[in-house]
Motif scaffolding. Structure first.
Motif, short mmCIF file in Angstrom:
data_model
loop_
_atom_site.label_atom_id
_atom_site.label_comp_id
_atom_site.label_asym_id
_atom_site.label_seq_id
_atom_site.Cartn_x
_atom_site.Cartn_y
_atom_site.Cartn_z
N GLY A 1 -52.23 -35.45 -3.81
CA GLY A 1 -50.83 -35.56 -4.22
C GLY A 1 -49.81 -35.47 -3.12
O GLY A 1 -48.69 -35.05 -3.34
N LEU B 1 -48.32 -33.11 -6.78
CA LEU B 1 -49.25 -32.58 -7.78
C LEU B 1 -49.31 -31.05 -7.76
O LEU B 1 -50.10 -30.46 -8.48
CB LEU B 1 -50.67 -33.13 -7.55
CG LEU B 1 -50.92 -34.59 -7.90
CD1 LEU B 1 -52.37 -34.98 -7.60
CD2 LEU B 1 -50.60 -34.87 -9.36
N LEU C 1 -44.03 -34.64 -15.85
CA LEU C 1 -45.20 -35.50 -15.63
C LEU C 1 -45.85 -35.21 -14.28
O LEU C 1 -47.06 -35.08 -14.18
CB LEU C 1 -44.79 -36.97 -15.71
CG LEU C 1 -45.90 -38.00 -15.67
CD1 LEU C 1 -46.94 -37.75 -16.75
CD2 LEU C 1 -45.33 -39.39 -15.80
N PHE C 2 -45.03 -35.12 -13.25
CA PHE C 2 -45.49 -34.82 -11.89
C PHE C 2 -44.71 -33.64 -11.36
O PHE C 2 -43.53 -33.78 -11.12
CB PHE C 2 -45.30 -36.01 -10.94
CG PHE C 2 -46.00 -37.25 -11.37
CD1 PHE C 2 -47.37 -37.38 -11.20
CD2 PHE C 2 -45.30 -38.29 -11.96
CE1 PHE C 2 -48.02 -38.53 -11.59
CE2 PHE C 2 -45.94 -39.44 -12.35
CZ PHE C 2 -47.31 -39.56 -12.17
N THR D 1 -49.81 -33.89 -14.89
CA THR D 1 -50.84 -34.49 -14.03
C THR D 1 -51.62 -33.42 -13.27
O THR D 1 -52.85 -33.47 -13.18
CB THR D 1 -50.21 -35.48 -13.04
OG1 THR D 1 -49.38 -36.38 -13.77
CG2 THR D 1 -51.25 -36.24 -12.27
N SER E 1 -55.54 -32.37 -13.85
CA SER E 1 -56.41 -32.46 -12.67
C SER E 1 -57.13 -31.15 -12.41
O SER E 1 -58.33 -31.14 -12.10
CB SER E 1 -55.58 -32.85 -11.44
OG SER E 1 -55.01 -34.12 -11.60
#
Length: 136
Positions: free
Chosen positions: A7, A15, A105-106, A110, A114
């Protein structure tokens, strides 16, 4: 490390967020804990982050709203049976740093998904990895 490697871009690490460090303790060290279940990790982070972002856009940041958002986040996790203690920090961080809708979302969704995948993969490999036995 994997989230940081995957990320990273010119703007930073999209991330990662600090609460994921504490999530790793649960996911990797005590995977059988109810607090480390995929549902708790993903929904806990997502719900509490949503509360933080809503508060950023609807109310001024002050001691009262910081406490209210955190209390509401904990209550929502309890009501939805998605308690994940590291997620309790999300409203504070989001409100104090002024994060927006894309933050949901980020890195929140995500990154949480992960982490769950990485944790499951690690524990699967760990239990199936051939064990060496030394003959005496």
């Amino acid at each position: 490390m994997v989230l940081a490697l995957l990320g990273r871009n010119d703007q930073g690490y999209w991330l990662l967020m600090a609460a994921f460090g504490a999530s790793c303790v649960l996911i990797f060290a005590v995977p059988d804990s109810p607090l480390a279940k995929a549902r708790n990790v993903i929904a806990g982070h997502s719900l509490t982050a949503l509360i933080g972002v809503v508060f950023v856009f609807c109310l001024p940041v002050n001691p009262f709203t910081l406490g209210l958002a955190t209390g509401l986040a904990v209550a929502l996790m309890v009501l939805t049976k998605t308690v994940h203690p590291p997620a309790g920090a999300n409203p504070l961080f989001i409100m104090l740093s002024g994060q927006g809708w894309t933050f949901l979302l980020f890195p929140v969704l995500t990154g949480a998904v992960s982490l769950v995948i990485l944790g499951r993969s690690y524990h699967l490999l760990k239990t199936r990895w051939p064990k060496l036995t030394l003959k005496k």
